[in-house]
Design a protein around this motif. Structure first.
Motif, short mmCIF file in Angstrom:
data_model
loop_
_atom_site.label_atom_id
_atom_site.label_comp_id
_atom_site.label_asym_id
_atom_site.label_seq_id
_atom_site.Cartn_x
_atom_site.Cartn_y
_atom_site.Cartn_z
N ALA A 174 5.42 8.03 4.91
CA ALA A 174 4.13 8.72 4.88
C ALA A 174 3.25 8.19 6.01
CB ALA A 174 3.43 8.51 3.54
N SER A 175 2.51 9.10 6.63
CA SER A 175 1.62 8.70 7.71
C SER A 175 0.48 7.84 7.15
CB SER A 175 1.05 9.93 8.42
OG SER A 175 0.34 10.73 7.49
N LYS A 176 -0.04 6.98 7.99
CA LYS A 176 -1.12 6.09 7.58
C LYS A 176 -2.39 6.89 7.32
CE LYS A 176 -3.58 1.92 9.04
NZ LYS A 176 -3.80 0.95 10.13
N GLN B 159 -7.06 14.80 -1.00
CA GLN B 159 -6.47 13.94 0.03
C GLN B 159 -5.18 14.58 0.55
OE1 GLN B 159 -7.55 10.71 1.28
NE2 GLN B 159 -6.07 11.47 2.78
N TYR B 160 -5.07 14.71 1.87
CA TYR B 160 -3.84 15.21 2.50
C TYR B 160 -3.02 14.02 3.00
CZ TYR B 160 -5.88 19.89 2.47
OH TYR B 160 -6.43 21.08 2.08
N VAL B 161 -1.70 14.10 2.77
CA VAL B 161 -0.79 13.04 3.23
C VAL B 161 0.39 13.70 3.94
CG1 VAL B 161 0.63 11.06 2.59
CG2 VAL B 161 -1.41 11.62 1.23
N SER C 126 -4.70 3.43 -0.89
CA SER C 126 -4.05 4.28 0.12
C SER C 126 -2.53 4.22 -0.02
CB SER C 126 -4.46 3.84 1.53
OG SER C 126 -5.83 4.08 1.74
N THR C 127 -2.01 3.03 -0.27
CA THR C 127 -0.56 2.87 -0.41
C THR C 127 -0.04 3.65 -1.62
OG1 THR C 127 -0.65 0.67 0.59
CG2 THR C 127 1.31 1.19 -0.72
N GLU C 128 -0.79 3.62 -2.72
CA GLU C 128 -0.36 4.36 -3.92
C GLU C 128 -0.38 5.86 -3.68
OE1 GLU C 128 -1.58 1.69 -7.76
OE2 GLU C 128 -3.22 2.38 -6.48
#
Length: 235
Positions: A59-61, A103-105, A32-34
């Motif tokens: 970036a949101s969690k 995946q949306y960030v 997730s962090t990457e």
């Protein structure tokens, strides 16, 4: 004929080997962090450099239920929003494998500007020294036109009202020369400087023109603030 078949088989084998090698090179498992960092890097790369100040990105969690993402191919990163200067932008990260995933960030961009704030409470009429003030980066959407970013402008000036510690200092809260101050007026012309006493009729900052009154003649003139004691008139 058999030679042709053998050559074809070799070509197919080489092509498959290259394809598998390429996939193996791009294959990666993303935490997730990457994924968050990839989204931030994408938005950062789309921004024009700032002439003043700096930017922060966050970036949101991501959902804790999302496991690590694996992708054999190179990720495709994009955003539907062409205006990357918005404070909030949705970044889309795609894996185009046979088993695709998306995946949306959410990435927040904060532009920061340097302003002067008080380190200690400042009372009305207090002379401001270097120990009373410090510069700090603040979000630009919270910075007002009246906020000051130059420490030199403030040192030696006086507060026209009380200012709490940690607050930005505004132009309407200080004066380098204040109304009613006794000042020295320098009247300057080529090869000659005339010096006389006067009184400030209004507040002024360094470099500003203010109205002053000559104590001897009673004449009111416009003069430029030089420091906390002196004003100058160019004849």
């Amino acid at each position: 004929m058999s030679l042709f078949k053998n050559n074809c088989s070799k070509i197919v084998l080489i092509a498959l080997t290259l394809l598998l090698s390429t996939k193996a090179t791009n294959a990666k498992t993303y935490s997730s962090t990457e994924l968050q960092n990839l989204a931030i890097e994408f938005i950062s790369s789309q921004q024009e450099p700032l002439t003043n100040g700096e930017r922060n990105f966050s970036a949101s969690k991501l959902d804790d239920r999302i496991d690590e993402r694996h992708c054999e191919s190179e990720l495709e990163i994009s955003s539907a929003n062409a205006n990357y200067s918005n404070r909030q932008t949705t970044v889309q990260i795609k894996c185009l494998d046979e088993i695709k995933w998306l995946q949306y960030v959410q990435v927040r961009t904060t532009e920061l500007a340097e302003i002067v704030i008080t380190q200690n409470p400042i009372a009305k009429g207090q002379l401001i020294t270097a120990q009373d003030i410090v510069t700090e980066m603040r979000p630009t959407h919270l910075v007002r036109n009246q906020n000051i970013d130059d420490i030199k402008m403030l040192i030696g000036s006086r507060a026209t009202r009380s200012i709490r510690a940690g607050n930005p200092i505004n132009l309407n809260q200080i004066c380098m020369i204040c109304k009613g101050d006794k000042v020295t007026i320098y009247a300057k012309q080529p090869n000659l400087v005339i010096k006389t006493n006067g009184e400030a009729l209004e507040n002024g900052l360094l470099g500003e023109n203010i109205s002053v009154q000559n104590s001897k003649s009673g004449k009111k003139i416009q003069a430029q603030v030089m420091n906390t004691n002196d004003v100058i008139v160019n004849l």
